[in-house]
Scaffold this motif. Sequence first.
Motif, mmCIF file in Angstrom:
data_model
loop_
_atom_site.group_PDB
_atom_site.id
_atom_site.type_symbol
_atom_site.label_atom_id
_atom_site.label_comp_id
_atom_site.label_asym_id
_atom_site.label_seq_id
_atom_site.Cartn_x
_atom_site.Cartn_y
_atom_site.Cartn_z
ATOM 1 N N GLU A 80 -16.633 93.260 101.546
ATOM 2 C CA GLU A 80 -16.073 92.287 102.494
ATOM 3 C C GLU A 80 -15.173 92.978 103.512
ATOM 4 O OE1 GLU A 80 -15.020 88.738 99.949
ATOM 5 O OE2 GLU A 80 -14.004 88.270 101.849
ATOM 6 N N GLU A 81 -14.380 93.905 102.999
ATOM 7 C CA GLU A 81 -13.461 94.640 103.873
ATOM 8 C C GLU A 81 -14.257 95.558 104.823
ATOM 9 O OE1 GLU A 81 -9.917 96.208 101.809
ATOM 10 O OE2 GLU A 81 -10.370 98.040 102.944
ATOM 11 N N THR A 82 -15.318 96.159 104.306
ATOM 12 C CA THR A 82 -16.150 97.030 105.149
ATOM 13 C C THR A 82 -16.741 96.233 106.315
ATOM 14 O OG1 THR A 82 -16.667 98.320 103.182
ATOM 15 C CG2 THR A 82 -18.086 98.663 105.091
ATOM 16 N N ILE A 83 -17.184 95.018 106.026
ATOM 17 C CA ILE A 83 -17.736 94.162 107.092
ATOM 18 C C ILE A 83 -16.653 93.869 108.131
ATOM 19 C CG2 ILE A 83 -18.606 91.826 107.577
ATOM 20 C CD1 ILE A 83 -20.021 92.009 104.751
ATOM 21 N N ARG A 84 -15.458 93.536 107.646
ATOM 22 C CA ARG A 84 -14.349 93.236 108.567
ATOM 23 C C ARG A 84 -14.032 94.452 109.431
ATOM 24 N NH1 ARG A 84 -9.957 92.570 105.233
ATOM 25 N NH2 ARG A 84 -11.144 90.853 104.326
ATOM 26 N N ASN A 85 -13.977 95.625 108.779
ATOM 27 C CA ASN A 85 -13.657 96.855 109.526
ATOM 28 C C ASN A 85 -14.726 97.175 110.574
ATOM 29 O OD1 ASN A 85 -11.348 97.174 108.058
ATOM 30 N ND2 ASN A 85 -12.255 98.615 106.587
ATOM 31 N N LEU A 86 -15.990 96.953 110.227
ATOM 32 C CA LEU A 86 -17.061 97.232 111.193
ATOM 33 C C LEU A 86 -16.899 96.365 112.444
ATOM 34 C CD1 LEU A 86 -20.220 97.473 108.865
ATOM 35 C CD2 LEU A 86 -19.408 99.279 110.409
ATOM 36 N N LYS A 87 -16.476 95.133 112.247
ATOM 37 C CA LYS A 87 -16.310 94.243 113.403
ATOM 38 C C LYS A 87 -15.152 94.667 114.305
ATOM 39 C CE LYS A 87 -17.003 90.045 113.523
ATOM 40 N NZ LYS A 87 -17.722 88.779 113.668
ATOM 41 N N LEU A 88 -14.213 95.390 113.710
ATOM 42 C CA LEU A 88 -13.006 95.777 114.463
ATOM 43 C C LEU A 88 -13.116 97.157 115.106
ATOM 44 C CD1 LEU A 88 -10.273 94.463 111.993
ATOM 45 C CD2 LEU A 88 -10.948 93.472 114.195
ATOM 46 N N LEU A 89 -14.262 97.812 114.972
ATOM 47 C CA LEU A 89 -14.385 99.192 115.453
ATOM 48 C C LEU A 89 -14.107 99.312 116.949
ATOM 49 C CD1 LEU A 89 -17.590 100.446 113.592
ATOM 50 C CD2 LEU A 89 -15.230 101.146 113.155
ATOM 51 N N ASN A 142 -24.414 94.930 120.507
ATOM 52 C CA ASN A 142 -23.714 93.699 120.140
ATOM 53 C C ASN A 142 -23.750 93.404 118.650
ATOM 54 O OD1 ASN A 142 -25.554 92.756 122.865
ATOM 55 N ND2 ASN A 142 -23.319 92.684 122.978
ATOM 56 N N VAL A 143 -24.821 93.818 117.979
ATOM 57 C CA VAL A 143 -24.985 93.492 116.556
ATOM 58 C C VAL A 143 -25.297 94.765 115.780
ATOM 59 C CG1 VAL A 143 -26.127 91.992 114.878
ATOM 60 C CG2 VAL A 143 -26.127 91.340 117.305
ATOM 61 N N LEU A 144 -24.484 95.059 114.776
ATOM 62 C CA LEU A 144 -24.751 96.202 113.902
ATOM 63 C C LEU A 144 -25.327 95.689 112.591
ATOM 64 C CD1 LEU A 144 -21.461 98.319 114.259
ATOM 65 C CD2 LEU A 144 -23.572 98.483 115.618
ATOM 66 N N VAL A 145 -26.506 96.209 112.225
ATOM 67 C CA VAL A 145 -27.057 95.953 110.892
ATOM 68 C C VAL A 145 -26.518 97.053 109.991
ATOM 69 C CG1 VAL A 145 -29.164 95.836 109.494
ATOM 70 C CG2 VAL A 145 -29.167 94.949 111.849
ATOM 71 N N ALA A 146 -26.024 96.678 108.812
ATOM 72 C CA ALA A 146 -25.537 97.705 107.894
ATOM 73 C C ALA A 146 -25.933 97.334 106.473
ATOM 74 C CB ALA A 146 -24.021 97.857 108.009
ATOM 75 N N GLY A 147 -26.652 98.242 105.831
ATOM 76 C CA GLY A 147 -27.114 98.007 104.466
ATOM 77 C C GLY A 147 -26.312 98.802 103.471
ATOM 78 N N SER A 148 -26.698 100.076 103.279
ATOM 79 C CA SER A 148 -26.054 100.879 102.234
ATOM 80 C C SER A 148 -24.561 101.059 102.490
ATOM 81 C CB SER A 148 -26.756 102.238 102.111
ATOM 82 O OG SER A 148 -26.870 102.846 103.360
ATOM 83 N N PHE A 149 -24.167 101.155 103.753
ATOM 84 C CA PHE A 149 -22.740 101.384 104.033
ATOM 85 C C PHE A 149 -21.892 100.218 103.526
ATOM 86 C CE2 PHE A 149 -18.977 101.761 106.878
ATOM 87 C CZ PHE A 149 -18.554 102.994 106.416
ATOM 88 N N VAL A 150 -22.409 99.013 103.634
ATOM 89 C CA VAL A 150 -21.672 97.842 103.141
ATOM 90 C C VAL A 150 -21.757 97.755 101.623
ATOM 91 C CG1 VAL A 150 -21.729 95.299 103.042
ATOM 92 C CG2 VAL A 150 -21.822 96.471 105.255
ATOM 93 N N PHE A 151 -22.996 97.821 101.094
ATOM 94 C CA PHE A 151 -23.161 97.513 99.674
ATOM 95 C C PHE A 151 -22.748 98.650 98.744
ATOM 96 C CE2 PHE A 151 -25.509 94.046 101.572
ATOM 97 C CZ PHE A 151 -25.047 92.981 100.799
ATOM 98 N N SER A 186 -20.091 100.374 99.377
ATOM 99 C CA SER A 186 -18.642 100.540 99.532
ATOM 100 C C SER A 186 -17.906 99.794 98.419
ATOM 101 C CB SER A 186 -18.186 100.041 100.910
ATOM 102 O OG SER A 186 -18.303 98.631 100.986
ATOM 103 N N GLU A 187 -16.676 100.203 98.187
ATOM 104 C CA GLU A 187 -15.903 99.612 97.098
ATOM 105 C C GLU A 187 -15.609 98.135 97.360
ATOM 106 O OE1 GLU A 187 -12.081 101.438 95.612
ATOM 107 O OE2 GLU A 187 -13.557 103.078 95.401
ATOM 108 N N ASN A 188 -15.343 97.837 98.614
ATOM 109 C CA ASN A 188 -15.005 96.468 98.979
ATOM 110 C C ASN A 188 -15.874 96.032 100.165
ATOM 111 O OD1 ASN A 188 -13.872 94.105 99.907
ATOM 112 N ND2 ASN A 188 -11.767 94.734 99.453
#
Length: 216
Positions: A207-216, A192-201, A203-205
């Motif tokens: 905010e967009e990475t967070i949005r994309n992760l939620k839509l997987l 239900n909950v994904l923790v993401a550190g390096s993949f988010v920070f 990344s170039e954007n």
Amino acid sequence: MKRLVAPSILSANFNRLGEAIQMINQSEADFIHFDVMDGVFVPNISFGIPVIKDVKKIAEKPLDVHLMIVNPDKFIVPFAEAGASFLTVHYETCAHLHRTIQSIKEQGVKASVCLNPHTPVALLEDIISELDMVLLMSVNPGFGGQKFIENTYKKVVQLKELIEKNNPECLIEVDGGVNYQTGKKLFEAGANVLVAGSFVFASENPEETIRNLKLL
Ligand code: DX5
Ligand code: ZN
């Protein structure tokens, strides 16, 4: 089924922590994940109560605090007062886990237990009904940016089964090596909950990475 994302600020630039929190505030992130390390339970030291207290003043998302420390019982009250919404303790650090969970709940904080990669899900059978969340480590705790351990998918499936039988409201969170590939498979397995550190920070954007992760 809930699909939530919790960026871990361990991978943020601490020179610009305020900006990282503002980014998370503006994003579709559901929680802010804090990795508290003591240099004893894990081979690294990160940050603690004063940082969380200051972040709380500007955070617009619930604080998800992951305690990688020995004797977590000693620090439940200060972390609760600092503003934690979720407190996660490691199964491996708690001799009296039931008591620890009750102490967290007495503070009005959601209680969660974390399992290291080698710790079997079945050990939670007699405590699962008390929990708001279970955190499965998909790397050995201590550092960001490590490689995902594939055995985690199986553990998510086992945990989902245990939760459905005993406490359907309990969330499954996974921490370590999350990216679009691993994240997609984790959601499919029942996380239900994904923790993401390096993949988010990294990344170039972010905010967009967070949005994309939620839509997987
Ligand atoms: C590891 C921490 C993680 C870490 C994840 O000890 O519990 O939360 O920040 O980092 P990534 O997403 O880079 O694997
Ligand atoms: Zn963590």
